[in-house]
Write an enzyme that holds these catalytic residues in place. Sequence first.
Site, PDB file in Angstrom:
ATOM      1  N   CYS A   1       1.391  -4.030  -6.755  1.00 41.90           N
ATOM      2  CA  CYS A   1       0.794  -3.013  -7.613  1.00 41.90           C
ATOM      3  C   CYS A   1      -0.403  -3.640  -8.323  1.00 41.90           C
ATOM      4  CB  CYS A   1       1.823  -2.531  -8.633  1.00 41.90           C
ATOM      5  SG  CYS A   1       1.185  -1.290  -9.758  1.00 41.90           S
TER       6      CYS A   1
ATOM      7  N   HIS B   1       4.838   5.462  -4.292  1.00 45.09           N
ATOM      8  CA  HIS B   1       4.503   4.469  -5.327  1.00 45.09           C
ATOM      9  C   HIS B   1       3.558   5.081  -6.370  1.00 45.09           C
ATOM     10  CE1 HIS B   1       3.390   0.202  -6.556  1.00 45.09           C
ATOM     11  NE2 HIS B   1       2.457   0.928  -7.146  1.00 45.09           N
ATOM     12  N   GLU B   2       2.511   5.763  -5.893  1.00 48.12           N
ATOM     13  CA  GLU B   2       1.522   6.339  -6.829  1.00 48.12           C
ATOM     14  C   GLU B   2       2.133   7.477  -7.656  1.00 48.12           C
ATOM     15  OE1 GLU B   2      -0.872   4.500  -7.336  1.00 48.12           O
ATOM     16  OE2 GLU B   2      -0.604   3.368  -5.492  1.00 48.12           O
TER      17      GLU B   2
ATOM     18  N   HIS C   1       3.969   6.329 -10.644  1.00 46.57           N
ATOM     19  CA  HIS C   1       3.135   5.995 -11.800  1.00 46.57           C
ATOM     20  C   HIS C   1       2.996   7.188 -12.754  1.00 46.57           C
ATOM     21  CE1 HIS C   1       1.680   1.907 -11.314  1.00 46.57           C
ATOM     22  NE2 HIS C   1       1.405   2.110 -10.039  1.00 46.57           N
TER      23      HIS C   1
HETATM   24 NI    NI Z   1       1.053   0.608  -8.625  1.00 45.05          NI
END
Ligand code: NI
Length: 166
Positions: free
Chosen positions: A90, A132-133, A136
């Site tokens: 990340c 993953h995004e 966030h």
């Molecule tokens: Ni990330």
Amino acid sequence: MNILIYPDPGLYRPALPVDRIGPAERKLCERMLEKLYQARGIGLSAPQVGVSVRVAVLDLNTPELGRNPLVLINPVITHREGEIIWEEGCLSIPGFRSETKRSEEVRVRAQNPEGREIEIVGRNLLAVVIQHELDHFDGKLLIDRAGRLKKNLYLRKLKKMHRDRS
Ligand code: NI
């Protein structure tokens, strides 16, 4: 525009949906893409640059292949299939990598910078980066999903990095 680094509290702020896509939002997407290329990453979410909205930019291409950006505004996963374990990193957690379990395939509905509705299907790495995004947006970081031992090791490494720098 700077990428927030763990444990910046901005990374934990929940991201709000974008309700109107205008010039300011398009500018944000452009600047995020620039930042992504500059950082040589493959995915970047708006909360990582201190803007708490549901916008993510992706590009899985290596520089040799040229650019192939994907901009997702208000993305929602509508379907998941399978399971995959990937060693992820990340941009907000430099030097940290962790094997994470994800869906192997995701179907995503989103808007593009023109405000049009798009639907994409991502498999393998693309599916991993999308998940993953999107994490966030909800302040879910890779490092918090990893085990306590791994997290403590990284925190120690961080401290050492700070010490060596000062
Ligand atoms: Ni990330």
